[in-house]
Design an enzyme around this catalytic site. Sequence first.
Site, short mmCIF file in Angstrom:
data_model
loop_
_atom_site.label_atom_id
_atom_site.label_comp_id
_atom_site.label_asym_id
_atom_site.label_seq_id
_atom_site.Cartn_x
_atom_site.Cartn_y
_atom_site.Cartn_z
N ARG A 129 -7.31 13.89 23.62
CA ARG A 129 -8.10 12.54 23.56
C ARG A 129 -8.03 11.64 24.71
O ARG A 129 -8.65 10.74 25.08
CB ARG A 129 -7.85 11.97 22.34
CG ARG A 129 -8.38 12.54 21.08
CD ARG A 129 -8.07 12.08 19.79
NE ARG A 129 -6.67 12.49 19.43
CZ ARG A 129 -5.94 12.40 18.43
NH1 ARG A 129 -6.26 11.26 17.61
NH2 ARG A 129 -4.79 12.57 18.22
N ASN B 8 8.01 -19.82 67.47
CA ASN B 8 6.79 -20.25 66.80
C ASN B 8 5.46 -19.25 67.51
O ASN B 8 5.35 -19.49 68.56
CB ASN B 8 6.52 -21.76 67.13
CG ASN B 8 5.22 -22.15 66.23
OD1 ASN B 8 4.17 -21.68 66.53
ND2 ASN B 8 5.34 -23.22 65.72
N ASN C 215 0.67 -3.38 69.07
CA ASN C 215 1.63 -2.54 69.06
C ASN C 215 1.59 -0.88 69.29
O ASN C 215 2.49 0.03 69.36
CB ASN C 215 2.47 -2.63 67.67
CG ASN C 215 1.51 -2.32 66.53
OD1 ASN C 215 0.40 -2.27 66.71
ND2 ASN C 215 1.96 -1.84 65.59
N ARG D 262 -4.69 -16.29 82.50
CA ARG D 262 -6.16 -16.72 82.05
C ARG D 262 -6.80 -17.26 83.32
O ARG D 262 -6.00 -18.07 84.35
CB ARG D 262 -6.37 -17.60 81.00
CG ARG D 262 -5.54 -18.89 81.10
CD ARG D 262 -5.38 -19.82 79.88
NE ARG D 262 -5.10 -21.10 79.94
CZ ARG D 262 -4.20 -21.85 79.23
NH1 ARG D 262 -3.76 -21.31 78.24
NH2 ARG D 262 -4.19 -23.02 79.67
N LEU E 188 9.76 15.33 22.24
CA LEU E 188 8.55 16.32 22.37
C LEU E 188 7.47 15.81 23.03
O LEU E 188 6.91 14.69 22.97
CB LEU E 188 8.03 16.36 20.80
CG LEU E 188 8.98 16.74 19.81
CD1 LEU E 188 8.26 17.10 18.42
CD2 LEU E 188 9.96 18.12 20.10
N THR F 32 -1.48 -20.54 75.81
CA THR F 32 -2.64 -20.33 74.83
C THR F 32 -3.60 -19.22 75.57
O THR F 32 -4.02 -19.30 77.08
CB THR F 32 -3.28 -21.46 74.53
OG1 THR F 32 -2.59 -22.27 73.71
CG2 THR F 32 -4.65 -21.01 73.88
N GLY G 94 2.99 23.78 17.59
CA GLY G 94 3.16 22.65 16.45
C GLY G 94 4.66 22.04 16.71
O GLY G 94 5.56 22.41 17.80
N GLY H 229 2.62 18.56 24.38
CA GLY H 229 1.03 18.58 24.20
C GLY H 229 0.30 18.02 25.36
O GLY H 229 0.83 17.48 26.24
C1 UD1 Z 1 2.60 13.92 14.47
C2 UD1 Z 1 3.37 14.24 12.89
C3 UD1 Z 1 2.65 13.24 11.88
C4 UD1 Z 1 3.01 11.81 12.56
C5 UD1 Z 1 2.49 11.36 13.76
C6 UD1 Z 1 2.83 10.26 14.35
C7 UD1 Z 1 3.58 16.56 12.70
C8 UD1 Z 1 3.06 17.76 12.30
N1 UD1 Z 1 3.00 15.50 12.56
O1 UD1 Z 1 1.25 14.19 14.12
O2 UD1 Z 1 3.44 13.23 10.52
O3 UD1 Z 1 2.37 10.85 11.50
O4 UD1 Z 1 3.00 12.60 14.79
O5 UD1 Z 1 2.41 9.70 15.51
O6 UD1 Z 1 4.67 16.61 13.25
N2 UD1 Z 1 3.98 18.36 20.60
C9 UD1 Z 1 4.71 19.25 21.33
N3 UD1 Z 1 4.24 20.64 20.86
C10 UD1 Z 1 3.52 20.94 20.06
C11 UD1 Z 1 2.91 19.88 19.42
C12 UD1 Z 1 3.13 18.54 19.66
O7 UD1 Z 1 5.44 19.13 22.11
O8 UD1 Z 1 3.14 22.03 19.80
C13 UD1 Z 1 4.42 16.98 20.96
C14 UD1 Z 1 3.26 16.09 21.48
O9 UD1 Z 1 3.11 16.21 22.95
C15 UD1 Z 1 3.40 14.75 21.00
C16 UD1 Z 1 4.25 14.95 19.86
O10 UD1 Z 1 4.63 16.25 19.81
O11 UD1 Z 1 4.09 14.11 22.02
C17 UD1 Z 1 3.30 14.69 18.58
O12 UD1 Z 1 2.35 15.60 18.45
P1 UD1 Z 1 0.91 15.53 17.99
O13 UD1 Z 1 -0.02 16.29 18.22
O14 UD1 Z 1 0.45 14.04 18.68
O15 UD1 Z 1 1.12 14.81 16.79
P2 UD1 Z 1 0.24 14.08 15.37
O16 UD1 Z 1 -0.59 15.07 15.07
O17 UD1 Z 1 0.07 12.93 15.90
#
Ligand code: UD1
Length: 463
Positions: A16, A379, A388, A442, A9, A425, A81, A12
């Site tokens: 932060r 040398n 150049n 020279r 995944l 030189t 999600g 996101g």
């Molecule tokens: C998630 C877990 C949490 C775990 C934590 C560990 C869920 C609901 N929660 O939370 O239990 O302790 O990771 O680090 O899974 N992403 C997508 N699409 C989305 C949302 C997220 O691709 O719609 C990807 C983000 O880019 C990331 C990863 O999923 O690489 C995790 O997403 P993030 O939002 O960081 O999850 P956490 O809130 O950290």
Amino acid sequence: MADTTAIVLAAGQGTRMKSKRAKVLHELCGRPMLHHVLEAAFAAGVSDAIVVVGFDGDNVRRSLERFGDRVRTAVQSEQRGTGHAVSCALPALASSVGDVLVLCGDTPLVRAVDLENLARALREQTSASLALLTCEVPDPTGYGRILRDASGGVRAIREHKDASTEERAVREINPAMYAVRAAFMGPAVGKLSPNNVQGELYFTDVVAQAAAGGGAIAVNCDSASTLVGINDRAQLDAAERALYRRRAHELRQSGVTIRGDARVDAGAVVEPDAEIEAGVVLRGTTIVRQGAFIDVGCVLTDVDVAEGAVLKPYTIASQSKVGPRAQIGPFSHLRPDSHIGEEAHVGNFVETKKTTLHKGAKANHLAYLGDGEIGEGANVGAGTIFCNYDGFKKHKTTIKKGAFIGSDSQLVAPVTIGEGAYVATGTTVTKDVPDNALAIARTRQENKEGYASKLRARFKAAK
Ligand code: UD1
Ligand code: CA
């Protein structure tokens, strides 16, 4: 694990990080965060991977080209999600796949061994639908908590934001690394609902489904520090230090001396008996071969350093080759396409670019050598410049075998200095010099006896 695919995944934004770039593209040890996760998955034996992209998706996809057809992408256009993200990858999953590793692109410290253990746990318990890694951390804030039943089995995962005070006290957390039976995955993801504080489809909710059905296996990992997710740049820094330390440790085990804070990037190779001093940075595809010595502060990008070569302090080099037992530095600058031959010397404040020094050739002090070829044993004296560039085109300077270029000479390219020739030189060479000839250009020196005292008297009177 030939029939195991990884779904990673990476859709996101990573708010932060406060960045225009996707979080997973931020680099550690010269490689995007996401690539470390993929490397670990491949090292653990998965056959291929599907990366779910969304935010900054084009750049994420482009970065994956180096993996070839082992990595495909699926698009999640709206981040609804982790469960929704997984569902976006399912159409790309081949029907022959047995098990699936579900991973996140923001856990670059994950080790292949932990993923192997995870996959094996599911393979060995045929009745189970899912296995997940768990670990205990001193401060579980923000993580999903592992909820267990009276007999100690995993019951569900509760997200921090949804957890009660009692549940928040649990220190066993979900690092978000799962092995899932492919046949279970589709139906389970299909049943998810956004029935939570964030209104998202949580992948974590499939764990309760597995627990209520075939079973969910918890694989406890005692190295929590390798499972951490990166959410901000302070965590990125801490993770990068940990990765550099891990790499240095592995190299030391293999017979390399690495001192102090030397940094060896993920793609760089160091052979046994090489020595890497403090403050050295080895980037890109740099390779340092047997017995070479890289002294303090050298920065090498895509450089091939041959056996026994010595790079003295603060040498900066890129896309170049250094031959066996050659000596470079201190303070040399090898720009792209510099080929320094066997036992050749390049000394302080010498800059080379697209230039070859053949065996035993020397340029020990203060020179610019661009677009040149310097023959065996020739040398090049201090202060020599290869002129150049005429403002439009680059031209080549050729110095044949055994020639000697006196200090402070300018060689106006295109020009050839013959074999064994001698450039006096301070000469500006504008014409080819034949083999064994002396070129001198020279004005002749004149000494005026006693004239210095006269001059001094005149200057004093005028003051
Ligand atoms: C998630 C877990 C949490 C775990 C934590 C560990 C869920 C609901 N929660 O939370 O239990 O302790 O990771 O680090 O899974 N992403 C997508 N699409 C989305 C949302 C997220 O691709 O719609 C990807 C983000 O880019 C990331 C990863 O999923 O690489 C995790 O997403 P993030 O939002 O960081 O999850 P956490 O809130 O950290
Ligand atoms: Ca996270």
